[in-house]
Scaffold this active site. Structure first.
Site, PDB file in Angstrom:
ATOM      1  N   ARG A   1     -18.420   7.951   7.410  1.00 31.36           N
ATOM      2  CA  ARG A   1     -18.253   6.294   7.002  1.00 31.36           C
ATOM      3  C   ARG A   1     -17.505   6.014   7.868  1.00 31.36           C
ATOM      4  NH1 ARG A   1     -19.630   5.721   2.365  1.00 31.36           N
ATOM      5  NH2 ARG A   1     -20.784   7.222   2.412  1.00 31.36           N
TER       6      ARG A   1
ATOM      7  N   ASN B   1     -19.500   3.212   9.722  1.00 26.75           N
ATOM      8  CA  ASN B   1     -18.973   1.571   9.921  1.00 26.75           C
ATOM      9  C   ASN B   1     -19.091   1.469  11.842  1.00 26.75           C
ATOM     10  OD1 ASN B   1     -18.887   1.438   7.821  1.00 26.75           O
ATOM     11  ND2 ASN B   1     -17.024   1.832   7.040  1.00 26.75           N
TER      12      ASN B   1
ATOM     13  N   LEU C   1     -17.376  -4.694   2.134  1.00 28.07           N
ATOM     14  CA  LEU C   1     -18.781  -4.987   1.539  1.00 28.07           C
ATOM     15  C   LEU C   1     -18.702  -4.362   0.221  1.00 28.07           C
ATOM     16  CD1 LEU C   1     -18.610  -1.188   3.782  1.00 28.07           C
ATOM     17  CD2 LEU C   1     -20.096  -3.651   4.275  1.00 28.07           C
TER      18      LEU C   1
ATOM     19  N   SER D   1     -12.480   3.530   4.540  1.00 30.89           N
ATOM     20  CA  SER D   1     -12.761   4.886   4.358  1.00 30.89           C
ATOM     21  C   SER D   1     -12.053   5.781   4.795  1.00 30.89           C
ATOM     22  CB  SER D   1     -14.390   5.133   4.807  1.00 30.89           C
ATOM     23  OG  SER D   1     -14.611   6.314   4.443  1.00 30.89           O
TER      24      SER D   1
ATOM     25  N   TYR E   1       0.604  -1.037   0.233  1.00 29.77           N
ATOM     26  CA  TYR E   1       0.704   0.026   0.005  1.00 29.77           C
ATOM     27  C   TYR E   1       0.911   1.121   0.104  1.00 29.77           C
ATOM     28  CZ  TYR E   1      -3.050  -3.141   1.901  1.00 29.77           C
ATOM     29  OH  TYR E   1      -4.280  -4.175   1.974  1.00 29.77           O
TER      30      TYR E   1
END
Length: 271
Positions: free
Chosen positions: A233, A237, A186, A228, A47
């Site tokens: 958000r 969550n 999701l 997110s 990442y």
């Protein structure tokens, strides 16, 4: 909410995923997530945000032991000794002394050194340099080779959502006392979040379809790793921890499975 690994350690079941966040955005997202109450952060060498994640951890003001930290390494480190080098580099980027869960990111079967990588991980765990180790994107035949070598991964992180449950992998994980962690929990698009069944169940609880899906993961005993950068958000969550689905609702969500495959095939893709 925590889950217990086969060796008796505890893992916060709801993790904050950090891909594809980088730089200041990643640092701020991690800081805010921890201030909201997340206690499990998921990152990876691939990442390219481990330094930013470490900065977010420090900016939160939390003690290191208050946060469960998961990261992953790439195929260039697949080897018993190479894993040690990978860990030294990742600890330096994160600015920490240890990680709680260290994962083989992809099996890369064409290279066929993932069992050696797992041996290296077990060495590191025995020495106390990492607290737990596991794998990611492993199919049953990949995991079986690891088990046949006498090794016991604690977690297999795979893509799971109500439309793509990957039942075969999950059942194999459970049979061999390996926790399933769900990334992209999701789904990959808006279709799932507009599903009529999830909308109906959400309305009955005063929750969104996303919260219903996350709660479904948690009640099935999976680690869920939503991501997110949006503060609202993130809070939404996290609120999946604060209600409970009925057995009938769980069954209705299970019935949505249509065996959608993951976006990437672990027999063909890897890094």
């Amino acid at each position: 909410m925590e889950l217990t690994t086969a060796n008796g350690t505890l893992i916060p079941a709801l993790a904050f995923g950090t891909w594809p966040l980088q730089g200041a955005e990643a640092t701020e997202a991690v800081r805010h997530a921890l201030e909201l109450g997340y206690r499990h952060i998921d990152t990876a060498e691939a990442y390219e945000n481990e330094e930013a994640v470490g900065a977010g951890l420090r900016a939160s003001g939390l003690d290191r032991d208050e946060v469960y930290l998961t990261t992953k390494f790439q195929k260039k480190w697949h080897g018993r000794n190479e894993v040690r080098q990978a860990l030294e580099a990742t600890l330096s980027r994160l600015g920490v002394d240890t990680v709680d869960l260290y994962l083989v990111h992809w099996p890369n079967p064409d290279q066929d050194r993932y069992v050696e990588a797992c041996q290296g991980l077990e060495d590191l765990r025995t020495e106390g340099k990492i607290r737990n180790w596991g794998v990611s994107n492993f199919k049953p035949h990949h995991l079986q080779k690891v088990l046949d070598a006498g090794l016991a991964p604690q977690v297999n992180q795979i893509s799971v959502n109500p439309y793509g449950a990957q039942t075969e992998i999950q059942e194999f994980n459970t049979e061999h006392n390996v926790l399933t962690a769900a990334y992209s929990p999701l789904g990959r698009g808006g279709e799932l979040l507009e599903d009529a069944t999830l909308t109906r169940i959400g309305q009955e609880h005063g929750k969104t379809p996303a919260q219903v899906i996350l709660r479904w993961h948690l009640q099935h005993g999976r680690i869920a790793v939503p991501r997110s950068s949006n503060p609202e958000r993130q809070a939404e969550n996290l609120a999946a921890l604060n209600f409970e689905l009925t057995p009938a609702e769980i069954e209705a969500i299970d019935a949505l499975n249509r065996n959608d495959p993951p976006r990437l095939d672990a027999d063909e893709f890897g890094h």
